[in-house]
Write an enzyme that holds these catalytic residues in place. Structure first.
Site, mmCIF file in Angstrom:
data_model
loop_
_atom_site.group_PDB
_atom_site.id
_atom_site.type_symbol
_atom_site.label_atom_id
_atom_site.label_comp_id
_atom_site.label_asym_id
_atom_site.label_seq_id
_atom_site.Cartn_x
_atom_site.Cartn_y
_atom_site.Cartn_z
ATOM 1 N N ASP A 114 1.065 -1.268 0.014
ATOM 2 C CA ASP A 114 -0.032 -0.018 -0.068
ATOM 3 C C ASP A 114 0.898 1.458 -0.027
ATOM 4 O O ASP A 114 1.782 1.571 0.885
ATOM 5 C CB ASP A 114 -0.921 -0.153 1.367
ATOM 6 C CG ASP A 114 -1.861 1.156 1.228
ATOM 7 O OD1 ASP A 114 -1.548 2.266 1.617
ATOM 8 O OD2 ASP A 114 -2.861 0.887 0.937
ATOM 9 N N GLY A 115 0.702 2.181 -0.943
ATOM 10 C CA GLY A 115 1.445 3.275 -1.294
ATOM 11 C C GLY A 115 1.315 4.059 0.173
ATOM 12 O O GLY A 115 2.561 4.789 0.282
ATOM 13 N N ASP A 132 0.758 8.530 -8.740
ATOM 14 C CA ASP A 132 -0.250 8.231 -9.720
ATOM 15 C C ASP A 132 -1.198 6.698 -9.535
ATOM 16 O O ASP A 132 -0.714 5.755 -10.086
ATOM 17 C CB ASP A 132 0.457 8.196 -11.153
ATOM 18 C CG ASP A 132 -0.313 7.995 -12.487
ATOM 19 O OD1 ASP A 132 -1.746 8.012 -12.181
ATOM 20 O OD2 ASP A 132 -0.068 7.462 -13.454
#
Length: 251
Positions: A114-115, A132
């Site tokens: 998970d970013g 992005d």
């Protein structure tokens, strides 16, 4: 239910989709290091704002997609150490199989996870953070929240820039921009919308940026000569939109 990963090709361009016609990434097969989609080109406009010969030394890319930005930075910024965070392992597999994702090495690391959590938990700092990440419904989730943008700012170096892809036609667009402006204490700018409706926004940390229009144009010409990336039209759109007060980009 897992998100379908689909690949299509048209007129020499290969596209990535998440179970719909919505394009999640693209690569011109004969020019894999070029940035095919306009918004991806504008996400690299930080190269006009900092000394591109030495910057970035480090980059964090949140959301892999068709690996367009990863390929570009890996190929054209040899000084940069790159960390990619992608939540969907099948996207990583598709990028390796269909989109010429470079092999991991001393300069490139791929983390499946998970970013937003990565940014919250890492202690590393980066010159450039590119955001992005969207699901099949074009939702960014935790990647478009005030805590996330504040955490991104805290992870930027003294010459740090965040670049984020937003959807200018979404109902929540203005709120997204306001969250970025607040998180960066007004050191933020949203570029004019691309034809696709994508809007690239930047947030800056550390050294003040003040670049006259003539120098922006010169840097754009030098960048095009060096990498093939043509940001001249972007500079013109900034000027026409009134985004350069006093003929300068200030951030």
């Amino acid at each position: 239910m897992s998100t379908p990963i689909d690949i299509s090709e048209d007129a020499g361009v290969r596209y990535l989709h998440f179970g719909s016609e919505w394009i999640q990434g693209a690569m011109r097969i004969r020019r894999p290091y070029a940035l095919e989609l306009a918004y991806t080109r504008e996400m690299m406009a930080g190269l006009l704002l900092r000394d591109a010969d030495e910057w970035p030394r480090s980059a964090l890319l949140i959301g892999l997609g068709a690996a367009s930005l990863t390929r570009f930075v890996h190929h054209h910024c040899p000084q940069a150490r790159i960390q990619v965070v992608e939540i969907e392992p099948r996207v990583v597999a598709a990028a390796r199989q269909f989109f010429k994702l470079p092999d991991e090495d001393a300069r490139l690391a791929i983390h499946v996870g998970d970013g937003a959590r990565y940014v919250m938990e890492t202690e590393r700092h980066f010159d450039l953070i590119l955001v992005d990440g969207f699901d099949r419904h074009a939702r960014a989730g935790a990647l478009d929240t005030s805590p996330f943008y504040q955490a991104v700012r805290a992870r930027l170096s003294g010459k740090g820039l965040m670049s984020v892809n937003l959807f200018g036609r979404s109902r929540g667009f203005r709120a997204s921009v306001e969250r970025i402006i607040t998180a960066f204490d007004d050191r933020a700018i949203a570029f004019p919308s691309c034809d696709s409706g994508n809007v690239v926004a930047f947030g800056a940390e550390g050294e003040r940026i003040e670049v006259p229009l003539a120098e922006l144009r010169e840097r754009a010409r030098a960048l095009k000569d060096r990498t093939g990336l043509d940001l001249g039209p972007t500079v013109t759109r900034l000027e026409q939109a009134g985004s350069l007060p006093g003929g300068r980009l200030i951030l």
